[in-house]
Design a protein around this motif. Structure first.
Motif, PDB file in Angstrom:
ATOM      1  N   HIS A 317       0.849  -1.194   0.000  1.00 42.49           N
ATOM      2  CA  HIS A 317       0.000   0.000   0.000  1.00 42.49           C
ATOM      3  C   HIS A 317       0.885   1.244   0.000  1.00 42.49           C
ATOM      4  CE1 HIS A 317      -2.703  -3.173   1.416  1.00 42.49           C
ATOM      5  NE2 HIS A 317      -3.686  -2.433   0.934  1.00 42.49           N
ATOM      6  N   PRO A 318       1.593   1.489  -1.107  1.00 38.44           N
ATOM      7  CA  PRO A 318       2.492   2.647  -1.177  1.00 38.44           C
ATOM      8  C   PRO A 318       1.717   3.957  -1.181  1.00 38.44           C
ATOM      9  CG  PRO A 318       2.254   1.652  -3.338  1.00 38.44           C
ATOM     10  CD  PRO A 318       1.548   0.739  -2.374  1.00 38.44           C
ATOM     11  N   PHE A 319       2.436   5.043  -1.003  1.00 38.62           N
ATOM     12  CA  PHE A 319       1.832   6.371  -1.077  1.00 38.62           C
ATOM     13  C   PHE A 319       1.373   6.623  -2.514  1.00 38.62           C
ATOM     14  CE2 PHE A 319       4.184   6.498   2.758  1.00 38.62           C
ATOM     15  CZ  PHE A 319       3.597   7.464   3.567  1.00 38.62           C
ATOM     16  N   LYS A 320       0.287   7.336  -2.649  1.00 39.20           N
ATOM     17  CA  LYS A 320      -0.274   7.584  -3.977  1.00 39.20           C
ATOM     18  C   LYS A 320       0.614   8.531  -4.780  1.00 39.20           C
ATOM     19  CE  LYS A 320      -5.137   6.825  -2.802  1.00 39.20           C
ATOM     20  NZ  LYS A 320      -6.488   7.424  -2.754  1.00 39.20           N
ATOM     21  N   ALA A 321       0.735   8.238  -6.062  1.00 40.72           N
ATOM     22  CA  ALA A 321       1.492   9.109  -6.965  1.00 40.72           C
ATOM     23  C   ALA A 321       0.666  10.341  -7.289  1.00 40.72           C
ATOM     24  CB  ALA A 321       1.839   8.362  -8.247  1.00 40.72           C
ATOM     25  N   SER A 322       1.321  11.478  -7.374  1.00 41.68           N
ATOM     26  CA  SER A 322       0.632  12.732  -7.700  1.00 41.68           C
ATOM     27  C   SER A 322       1.631  13.758  -8.219  1.00 41.68           C
ATOM     28  CB  SER A 322      -0.100  13.277  -6.469  1.00 41.68           C
ATOM     29  OG  SER A 322       0.787  13.442  -5.399  1.00 41.68           O
ATOM     30  N   LEU A 323       1.137  14.707  -8.960  1.00 45.02           N
ATOM     31  CA  LEU A 323       1.987  15.731  -9.578  1.00 45.02           C
ATOM     32  C   LEU A 323       1.158  16.997  -9.707  1.00 45.02           C
ATOM     33  CD1 LEU A 323       4.782  16.154 -11.138  1.00 45.02           C
ATOM     34  CD2 LEU A 323       3.446  15.743 -13.202  1.00 45.02           C
ATOM     35  N   GLY A 324       1.607  18.057  -9.090  1.00 39.37           N
ATOM     36  CA  GLY A 324       0.791  19.268  -9.078  1.00 39.37           C
ATOM     37  C   GLY A 324       1.498  20.501  -9.592  1.00 39.37           C
ATOM     38  N   PRO A 325       0.783  21.623  -9.714  1.00 41.31           N
ATOM     39  CA  PRO A 325       1.366  22.869 -10.212  1.00 41.31           C
ATOM     40  C   PRO A 325       2.440  23.391  -9.270  1.00 41.31           C
ATOM     41  CG  PRO A 325      -0.778  23.271  -9.249  1.00 41.31           C
ATOM     42  CD  PRO A 325      -0.610  21.787  -9.292  1.00 41.31           C
ATOM     43  N   GLY A 326       3.455  23.967  -9.833  1.00 41.77           N
ATOM     44  CA  GLY A 326       4.548  24.475  -9.035  1.00 41.77           C
ATOM     45  C   GLY A 326       5.601  23.432  -8.713  1.00 41.77           C
ATOM     46  N   ASN A 327       5.353  22.196  -9.088  1.00 46.16           N
ATOM     47  CA  ASN A 327       6.293  21.112  -8.821  1.00 46.16           C
ATOM     48  C   ASN A 327       7.538  21.266  -9.697  1.00 46.16           C
ATOM     49  OD1 ASN A 327       7.630  18.667  -8.596  1.00 46.16           O
ATOM     50  ND2 ASN A 327       5.777  17.436  -8.680  1.00 46.16           N
ATOM     51  N   PRO A 328       8.746  21.258  -9.112  1.00 44.20           N
ATOM     52  CA  PRO A 328       9.952  21.375  -9.926  1.00 44.20           C
ATOM     53  C   PRO A 328      10.066  20.284 -10.982  1.00 44.20           C
ATOM     54  CG  PRO A 328      10.480  21.727  -7.627  1.00 44.20           C
ATOM     55  CD  PRO A 328       9.056  21.249  -7.673  1.00 44.20           C
ATOM     56  N   VAL A 329       9.527  19.097 -10.693  1.00 43.78           N
ATOM     57  CA  VAL A 329       9.591  18.023 -11.676  1.00 43.78           C
ATOM     58  C   VAL A 329       8.736  18.357 -12.887  1.00 43.78           C
ATOM     59  CG1 VAL A 329       9.037  15.604 -12.123  1.00 43.78           C
ATOM     60  CG2 VAL A 329      10.133  16.254  -9.988  1.00 43.78           C
ATOM     61  N   LEU A 330       7.574  18.946 -12.648  1.00 42.35           N
ATOM     62  CA  LEU A 330       6.726  19.351 -13.769  1.00 42.35           C
ATOM     63  C   LEU A 330       7.429  20.429 -14.584  1.00 42.35           C
ATOM     64  CD1 LEU A 330       4.094  19.219 -15.326  1.00 42.35           C
ATOM     65  CD2 LEU A 330       3.101  20.829 -13.677  1.00 42.35           C
ATOM     66  N   TYR A 331       8.072  21.349 -13.905  1.00 48.85           N
ATOM     67  CA  TYR A 331       8.821  22.385 -14.613  1.00 48.85           C
ATOM     68  C   TYR A 331       9.921  21.768 -15.475  1.00 48.85           C
ATOM     69  CZ  TYR A 331      12.304  26.096 -15.204  1.00 48.85           C
ATOM     70  OH  TYR A 331      13.232  26.963 -15.721  1.00 48.85           O
ATOM     71  N   TYR A 332      10.605  20.784 -14.913  1.00 51.51           N
ATOM     72  CA  TYR A 332      11.669  20.116 -15.657  1.00 51.51           C
ATOM     73  C   TYR A 332      11.116  19.402 -16.884  1.00 51.51           C
ATOM     74  CZ  TYR A 332      15.482  16.868 -16.661  1.00 51.51           C
ATOM     75  OH  TYR A 332      16.463  16.154 -17.273  1.00 51.51           O
ATOM     76  N   LEU A 333      10.012  18.707 -16.715  1.00 50.44           N
ATOM     77  CA  LEU A 333       9.385  18.027 -17.847  1.00 50.44           C
ATOM     78  C   LEU A 333       8.977  19.018 -18.924  1.00 50.44           C
ATOM     79  CD1 LEU A 333       7.105  15.444 -15.995  1.00 50.44           C
ATOM     80  CD2 LEU A 333       9.278  14.985 -17.150  1.00 50.44           C
ATOM     81  N   GLN A 334       8.458  20.167 -18.499  1.00 50.71           N
ATOM     82  CA  GLN A 334       8.040  21.174 -19.472  1.00 50.71           C
ATOM     83  C   GLN A 334       9.231  21.778 -20.208  1.00 50.71           C
ATOM     84  OE1 GLN A 334       5.584  23.634 -16.928  1.00 50.71           O
ATOM     85  NE2 GLN A 334       3.722  22.577 -17.564  1.00 50.71           N
ATOM     86  N   CYS A 335      10.383  21.870 -19.525  1.00 50.44           N
ATOM     87  CA  CYS A 335      11.599  22.316 -20.213  1.00 50.44           C
ATOM     88  C   CYS A 335      11.978  21.338 -21.314  1.00 50.44           C
ATOM     89  CB  CYS A 335      12.755  22.453 -19.220  1.00 50.44           C
ATOM     90  SG  CYS A 335      12.721  23.959 -18.230  1.00 50.44           S
ATOM     91  N   LEU A 336      11.936  20.035 -20.995  1.00 50.95           N
ATOM     92  CA  LEU A 336      12.252  19.026 -21.999  1.00 50.95           C
ATOM     93  C   LEU A 336      11.234  19.044 -23.128  1.00 50.95           C
ATOM     94  CD1 LEU A 336      13.293  15.957 -19.807  1.00 50.95           C
ATOM     95  CD2 LEU A 336      14.779  17.434 -21.158  1.00 50.95           C
ATOM     96  N   ALA A 337       9.973  19.189 -22.779  1.00 43.84           N
ATOM     97  CA  ALA A 337       8.929  19.187 -23.795  1.00 43.84           C
ATOM     98  C   ALA A 337       9.034  20.402 -24.717  1.00 43.84           C
ATOM     99  CB  ALA A 337       7.548  19.155 -23.130  1.00 43.84           C
ATOM    100  N   GLU A 338       9.430  21.529 -24.157  1.00 48.32           N
ATOM    101  CA  GLU A 338       9.503  22.756 -24.944  1.00 48.32           C
ATOM    102  C   GLU A 338      10.731  22.806 -25.847  1.00 48.32           C
ATOM    103  OE1 GLU A 338       9.547  27.606 -24.190  1.00 48.32           O
ATOM    104  OE2 GLU A 338       8.785  26.235 -22.652  1.00 48.32           O
ATOM    105  N   HIS A 339      11.831  22.224 -25.386  1.00 49.54           N
ATOM    106  CA  HIS A 339      13.097  22.418 -26.098  1.00 49.54           C
ATOM    107  C   HIS A 339      13.670  21.161 -26.742  1.00 49.54           C
ATOM    108  CE1 HIS A 339      13.322  26.520 -24.679  1.00 49.54           C
ATOM    109  NE2 HIS A 339      13.161  26.116 -23.430  1.00 49.54           N
ATOM    110  N   THR A 340      13.015  20.007 -26.565  1.00 47.40           N
ATOM    111  CA  THR A 340      13.518  18.770 -27.167  1.00 47.40           C
ATOM    112  C   THR A 340      12.348  17.957 -27.720  1.00 47.40           C
ATOM    113  OG1 THR A 340      13.330  17.267 -25.256  1.00 47.40           O
ATOM    114  CG2 THR A 340      15.238  18.730 -25.318  1.00 47.40           C
ATOM    115  N   ASN A 341      12.686  16.836 -28.305  1.00 41.44           N
ATOM    116  CA  ASN A 341      11.665  15.940 -28.862  1.00 41.44           C
ATOM    117  C   ASN A 341      11.709  14.562 -28.202  1.00 41.44           C
ATOM    118  OD1 ASN A 341      10.541  17.713 -30.927  1.00 41.44           O
ATOM    119  ND2 ASN A 341      12.543  17.522 -31.917  1.00 41.44           N
TER     120      ASN A 341
END
Length: 562
Positions: A317-341
């Motif tokens: 019964h692990p902790f639930k996965a979640s990802l919200g606004p302001g998360n540095p990981v989301l920012y990092y993913l958006q950097c990759l999405a914006e500048h790479t393929n």
């Protein structure tokens, strides 16, 4: 870029920059998850885009770059740097978890005196012109007074200590762990990557600036703890206390400490990652006390059996996965999405919308959860690391305990973590009629069958996420871009990008939080950190990466004084 390595006889083989477009490698640096709010919408606005940003070079670079070139290309400088760095690695500044107070047992820390002597010999200008205070015996606090007291000081931190080397693993080391062996490219040994490379680089940069007559307008403070690997209670905590008393809260321009700093090539663009926050952490100890007896008349489930059931339940019964606004990981993913393929178009759309659309958010969380490494970035993790119980094969165990290490989601908390584990214990307690104590508080009364005790220490809350916009971030990230574009990958046509992410591990920065919001955990590495075997057998770094850190600190100090 090609940099020629040197040994005692001069140049060795040139090293070529390594390139990769493997998203799996970069994913190692994605390290956090945050909670979704009400259905279909988030309370926060979508995460900002990832601008390329300005490249910041100090005026001295435009006037004459020979001084910066010297750090990387001059044989004498490289060999001197190598001598100092390997000399530092050769001194075993190991700390154990049970180290005694340095005030009452300084002999247990005697190798730190040897280390200090090595620093004093290696950096004579630093030790003659900067004010050095030894805090709590072995903490090093250097102050380079600036000419303008109205400017907030810059704080550079690192730690002197290293983790132990297990004796059974000595045979597995390519070179002895405290040999500081240089093979023409890599420097091998405990502490070579974590964290003596940064500490020596900080001092080398300041030594060079002093030798050139540089006088900062902004005060520069270097603070080096000596027990980061055991939590920093003696070192950084004491150093931060001195600084807080002397300067007050929110008194520093920025803090730069150890952290990620990997430079990866993705679709012909250099992406450099910086940790702008850390997960929280807490160790929870759970024990079960039950009646003893002879093992010839066992109950259906012994104490160890019951604890095993609880451990299995917790892991199932692990902790639930979640990802919200302001998360540095989301920012990092958006950097990759914006500048790479690296992502397909559909996933890119979901990444850009994940900060405000729950459907897209769920898709991104699902994607990250498919890989065991990135899965840890979107939830609080739990690892059962220690278990003790049983004393004799024919005696029923009366007391069994185990420890769970948690790395806590940034938008979660120590209390939320404790509550989930307590909830798990309640399930087993009710099924087998067992009591529960939370520290000294009775949650369920003790029974004749026994009782659980959940011991929860203080824990560490997740760090506040540092800014990725504004004047400080612009100068900091711009200085990184300068080193990447002018020295590490000058052959790339696309401008480099600096992307914030989050560390799963913890650093001494926890004690400096009150001093500044601008805390950046960064040290250049052209090699994936997992490959440098931090805390493991065959730890190493490269001479080039060490010099890149020197170069960054040298240029950054000048830029923040303009």
């Amino acid at each position: 870029m090609r940099i020629y390595l040197t040994d005692e006889d001069g140049a060795g083989e040139p090293v070529k920059s390594k390139r990769t477009s493997n998203w799996g490698k970069i994913a190692v640096l994605v390290t956090l998850g945050i909670s979704v709010l009400e259905p279909g919408v988030f309370k926060s606005q979508p995460a900002e885009s990832c601008p390329v940003g300005e490249t910041i070079r100090p005026l001295s670079f435009y006037e004459d770059r020979s001084s910066t070139d010297e750090i990387l290309f001059n044989y004498a400088w490289r060999n001197k740097s190598l001598e100092i760095f390997t000399g530092a690695v050769k001194i075993s500044t190991v700390v154990q978890d049970d180290m005694p107070d340095p005030n009452t047992h300084p002999e247990a820390w005697s190798n730190f005196t040897r280390f200090h002597n090595h620093l004093e010999k290696s950096f004579p200008l630093v030790h003659s012109r900067l004010r050095l205070e030894k805090v709590n015996v072995f903490g090093l606090l250097y102050t380079w007074e600036g000419s303008d007291p109205n400017l907030k000081p810059l704080l550079l931190t690192a730690h002197q200590d290293v983790v132990p080397v297990l004796e059974p693993t000595l045979k597995d080391w390519k070179y002895p762990p405290f040999s500081g062996h240089f093979d023409g490219e890599r420097i091998w040994g405990r502490g070579s990557s974590d964290d003596k490379s940064l500490l020596i680089a900080d001092l080398a940069a300041v030594e060079k600036l002093l030798s050139e007559g540089f006088q900062p307008k902004r005060t520069i403070v270097l603070s080096f703890g000596f027990d980061e690997e055991r939590g920093g209670e003696f070192g950084a905590k004491s150093l931060a206390g001195v600084l807080n008393e002397r300067y007050g809260e929110d008194s520093f321009y920025a803090l730069v400490d150890e952290g990620v700093g990997t430079v990866e090539i993705v679709d012909d663009r250099a992406i450099t990652v910086v940790a702008i926050g850390e997960k929280g952490s807490i160790n929870l100890e759970i024990s079960l006390t039950t009646p003893g007896g002879h093992s010839s008349v066992p109950p259906p489930h012994t104490n160890i059996g019951l604890v095993s059931k609880l451990i299995s339940y917790i892991e199932d019964h692990p902790f639930k996965a979640s990802l919200g606004p302001g998360n540095p990981v989301l920012y990092y993913l958006q950097c990759l999405a914006e500048h790479t393929n690296v992502f397909d178009e559909q996933l890119k759309k979901h990444i850009f919308k994940a900060g405000y659309d729950t459907k897209s958010n769920a898709e991104v969380v699902k994607y990250l959860s498919e890989d065991p490494v990135t899965s840890s970035s979107v939830k609080t993790t739990q690892a059962i690391d220690i278990i003790n119980g049983g004393i004799k094969s024919n005696a029923l165990p009366e007391f069994v305990s185990f420890v769970i290490n948690h790395r806590i989601n940034v938008e979660s908390s120590v209390n939320e973590t404790i509550e989930q584990v307590l909830s798990d214990i309640k399930v087993l307690s009710k099924e087998y009629n067992l009591g529960i104590l939370l520290n000294d508080e009775e949650i369920l009364p003790k029974t004749e069958n026994g009782y659980f005790v959940l011991n929860a220490g203080e824990g560490l809350e997740p760090a506040k996420v540092s800014p990725r916009e504004g004047e400080v971030w612009t100068k900091f990230s711009g200085s990184i871009k300068h080193i990447v574009e002018d020295y590490i990958h000058p052959d790339l046509e696309k401008p480099s990008v600096v992307a914030g992410t989050l560390m799963t591990g913890n650093t001494d920065t926890r004690y400096y939080w009150p001093l500044t919001d601008n805390i950046y955990r960064f040290m250049f590495s052209t090699t994936e950190l997992v490959k440098t075997h931090i805390h493991s057998v065959n730890e190493y770094t490269t001479l080039d990466d060490h010099l890149f850190i020197q170069l960054f600190v040298y240029e950054f100090i000048q830029s923040v004084n303009e």
